[in-house]
Design an enzyme around this catalytic site. Structure first.
Site, PDB file in Angstrom:
ATOM      1  N   ASP A 384      -3.555   5.875   3.272  1.00 33.83           N
ATOM      2  CA  ASP A 384      -2.766   7.066   2.959  1.00 33.83           C
ATOM      3  C   ASP A 384      -1.293   6.716   2.710  1.00 33.83           C
ATOM      4  O   ASP A 384      -0.831   5.622   3.012  1.00 33.83           O
ATOM      5  CB  ASP A 384      -2.889   8.048   4.123  1.00 33.83           C
ATOM      6  CG  ASP A 384      -2.599   9.486   3.731  1.00 33.83           C
ATOM      7  OD1 ASP A 384      -2.266   9.736   2.565  1.00 33.83           O
ATOM      8  OD2 ASP A 384      -2.726  10.371   4.610  1.00 33.83           O
ATOM      9  N   GLU A 387       4.529   7.026  -0.406  1.00 32.44           N
ATOM     10  CA  GLU A 387       5.579   7.670  -1.199  1.00 32.44           C
ATOM     11  C   GLU A 387       6.905   7.801  -0.460  1.00 32.44           C
ATOM     12  O   GLU A 387       7.901   8.201  -1.061  1.00 32.44           O
ATOM     13  CB  GLU A 387       5.143   9.103  -1.583  1.00 32.44           C
ATOM     14  CG  GLU A 387       3.725   9.236  -2.073  1.00 32.44           C
ATOM     15  CD  GLU A 387       2.731   9.497  -0.958  1.00 32.44           C
ATOM     16  OE1 GLU A 387       1.652  10.009  -1.252  1.00 32.44           O
ATOM     17  OE2 GLU A 387       3.045   9.178   0.224  1.00 32.44           O
ATOM     18  N   ASP A 451      -3.717  15.941  -1.116  1.00 34.71           N
ATOM     19  CA  ASP A 451      -3.949  17.030  -0.168  1.00 34.71           C
ATOM     20  C   ASP A 451      -3.986  18.398  -0.853  1.00 34.71           C
ATOM     21  O   ASP A 451      -3.093  19.227  -0.687  1.00 34.71           O
ATOM     22  CB  ASP A 451      -2.847  17.020   0.900  1.00 34.71           C
ATOM     23  CG  ASP A 451      -2.859  15.730   1.713  1.00 34.71           C
ATOM     24  OD1 ASP A 451      -3.870  15.014   1.668  1.00 34.71           O
ATOM     25  OD2 ASP A 451      -1.858  15.450   2.382  1.00 34.71           O
TER      26      ASP A 451
END
Length: 654
Positions: A384, A387, A451
């Site tokens: 995950d 960023e 998400d």
């Protein structure tokens, strides 16, 4: 595509700019103050065969720099060499306007609200797509006015987990900017394209007769994904948490309903934390013995039953736990300007980030994956984030964090990939990422669309994964999927049964079928919530499993030629409407999928390109055109190219 000689017609402006990127929870506020903007005059200095040189100058400065361009292997390489120090102010902004245009533009990484980027300005800056402020506005608006799933905001209001300076046109050419710094594309003019860059760099152009050839050429530049392990096509990967007892209970129910299960994905394998946002992972990358006792033995037992176990990891470390103590003591964390560990807030809690530019930290973190994940038998994991590197961070390498920010997710993917390679586990183990930039394609094994909201909204819900997947495809990324059912639950935004079933139907016709419980599992309908839902999942999983030979062939084309598995309709059909269609897709060459995108809909209007198509569920034959077809739950519109019908018709009986 344009000719090499057309480059003489380019326009170049330079300027000094002061930009700040304040970050909050991975999202950014974009501020840029420009001064001293000046045009550079372009003249041909030399041309010889497949190369040319341009001279750049201003009225004040005779020699402001040069540009060289050369043609080879179907691609033009355009190099800027502007003397940025020869101006009164430090020049750090360059605009280049190219004298060509196309009706449609695609790519630039992953875009959720719009697939065709014509008429837009596109930032190329990796960020958290789910902006907290944007979610709050949506919730308040829906609470006051009711749900408005088709309402979208201006394109510039959205950010993206995966940004990449690569654009592809309907005229079958691409351009790729070879920079890691912030950049922009301007597609607002009908007769030109403007790019903004922050440094001297290369820009590569390539053209082809058709899109498969274009993908092959682009992937020779950017890299290609390797094949996934065969077992991922053997059923659904079920998202389940809270320990082996709960998992075994739900697996027994799934087996009773005939659900083919390829894997179990438990993101809380390393522990959990309960926050105001929901049930979240404790970011301490070792098995939580209280929640998952004897996990290695349990993984081995599940594998004997043909079920792999998948986990979760990201570049952060929970500051409450032992791994952070070790990382802090050894100086492995990204620092702030005061030399302290940079603590970044994610949802409701702060965490520290491992410095991927520190070779010692790199090996330490990679060994955590090798020993604590692959070493206990995991078949894969969600890798995950990526960023969130703050632009004002201080890195071990001494590099400017703002210049490294975009490259960070590619580094993160590379670390995960190295761990698998060094364990000789590429045929058995894979990982999936949500963030990316140039370099991610050749390192990441699978993408997921991030998400999504557990709703029907065009920009953030179920519909958004289609333009997101197609924009990735046109950026060179070949294997992607989404959380079946979505993830983000906030206030009244909760997952209902119909949404989950429709999402699973769509995911069955994708490279990977995987469910997610969401951030608030108890408030969402789950794939295992009832016998009805398990029976529906069983059918979707059987369909996905039956597609295995077809998907393996698609995967082979992806690995060898860079051809995406999920493709836009125009990829094989040069028709005006095909270039405008954003919510249907081709799965490989022969299957057209038109997911149901509206709640309570039992019909869908479908555009079919000029070909012979057979409706998978009825066997009815169609030619090109627009049709309204029945689409009850369980039977989203799927059409098979007539030439492929003998090999695929049996899917309709499942």
């Amino acid at each position: 595509m344009f000719a090499l000689s057309d480059l003489v017609k380019i326009q170049i402006y330079v300027a000094h700019g002061e930009q700040s990127f304040p970050m909050s929870r991975g999202s950014f506020r974009y501020r840029d103050k420009i001064s001293s903007r000046e045009r550079l005059r372009v003249s041909l200095a030399e041309q010889s065969g497949a190369s040319l040189s341009l001279s750049l100058h201003t009225e004040k400065y005779v020699a402001a720099g040069t540009i060289t361009a050369s043609y080879s292997g179907g691609m033009i390489t355009f190099r800027t060499n502007i003397d940025l120090t020869s101006f009164p102010e430090n020049i750090n902004r360059i605009w280049i306007t190219f004298p060509f245009s196309a009706r449609h533009y695609y790519g630039c990484g992953e875009t959720f609200s719009k697939f065709d980027l014509a008429g837009e300005k596109v930032r190329v800056w990796v960020a958290e797509h789910q902006n907290a402020g944007r979610i709050t506005k949506k919730i308040l608006r829906w609470k006051l006015r009711g749900a408005r799933p088709k309402k979208t905001q201006d394109f510039g209001a959205y950010e993206s987990y995966y940004a990449q300076p690569t654009a592809v046109t309907s005229d079958k050419w691409f351009m790729h900017i070879g920079t890691d710094c912030y950049s922009e594309f301007d597609f607002t003019k009908k007769d030109s394209v403007t790019v903004q860059i922050r440094e001297n760099t290369e820009i590569t152009f390539g053209g082809a007769e058709n899109f498969p050839e274009l993908s092959e050429r682009l992937s020779s530049l950017l890299g290609r994904q390797s094949p996934l392990p065969d077992w991922v096509y053997d059923g659904v990967i079920l998202g389940m948490q809270t320990g082996p007892k709960f998992i075994d209970e739900k697996l027994a129910q799934a087996k009773e309903c005939g659900v083919p299960v390829a894997g179990v994905w438990s993101q809380d394998w390393c522990g959990c934390r309960k926050t105001g946002f929901g049930y979240q992972v404790m970011w301490n990358w070792q098995a939580d013995d209280s929640l998952y006792p004897d996990l290695k033995e349990r993984i081995s037992a599940w594998k004997k039953d043909g079920i792999r176990f998948l986990g979760y990891i990201n570049p952060f470390i929970a500051i409450e736990k032992n791994l952070y103590e070790e990382a802090h003591e050894k100086g492995y964390c990204v620092k702030d300007k005061n030399g302290k560990d940079y603590l970044v807030t994610i949802t409701t809690f702060p965490a520290s980030m491992v410095d991927l530019t520190n070779p010692h930290a790199w090996e330490w973190y990679k060994n955590l994956i090798k020993e604590n994940m692959i070493g206990i038998g995991m078949g894969g994991w969600m890798a995950d984030f990526g960023e969130y590197l703050p632009p004002d961070a201080v890195l071990y390498s001494g590099e400017d964090a703002q210049a490294v920010h975009n490259r960070w997710p590619a580094l993160w993917a590379k670390l995960n990939r190295e761990a698998i390679r060094e364990c000789n586990a590429e045929c058995e183990v894979f990982f999936f990422t949500r963030a990316g930039y140039t370099g991610t394609i050749k390192e990441s094994t699978m993408m997921w669309n991030g998400d999504q909201h557990v709703d029907w909204s065009m920009d953030d819900g179920l519909p958004s994964v289609i333009p997101a997947s197609l924009s990735l495809a046109m950026s060179g990324y070949t294997l992607t999927h989404s959380d079946a059912g979505g993830y983000t639950t906030v206030m009244q935004m909760t997952r209902g049964k119909e949404l989950l079933m429709r999402w699973e139907e769509m995911s069955a016709f994708s490279p990977l079928l995987r469910t997610h419980e969401g951030n608030q599992p108890l408030r969402n309908v789950q794939a295992y919530s009832s016998t009805e839902l398990l029976n529906h999942l069983a059918r979707c999983a059987r369909l996905h499993t039956a597609l295995k030979p077809y998907l393996l062939e698609c995967q082979k084309s992806a690995a060898e030629k860079g051809i995406p598995v999920m493709r836009p309709l125009f990829y094989h059909y040069d028709e005006p409407k095909a270039y405008e269609e954003s919510y249907e897709y081709l799965l490989g060459r022969s299957i057209l999928v038109a997911p149901v995108l509206e709640e309570h809909a039992d019909k869908r209007t479908v555009y079919l390109p000029d070909d012979k198509w057979i409706h998978l569920w009825t066997g009815d034959e169609y030619s090109g055109g627009t049709f309204t077809v029945e689409a009850p739950v369980g039977k989203i519109p799927v059409f098979v190219q007539k030439s492929a019908w003998p090999a695929l018709h049996s899917l309709g009986s499942l």
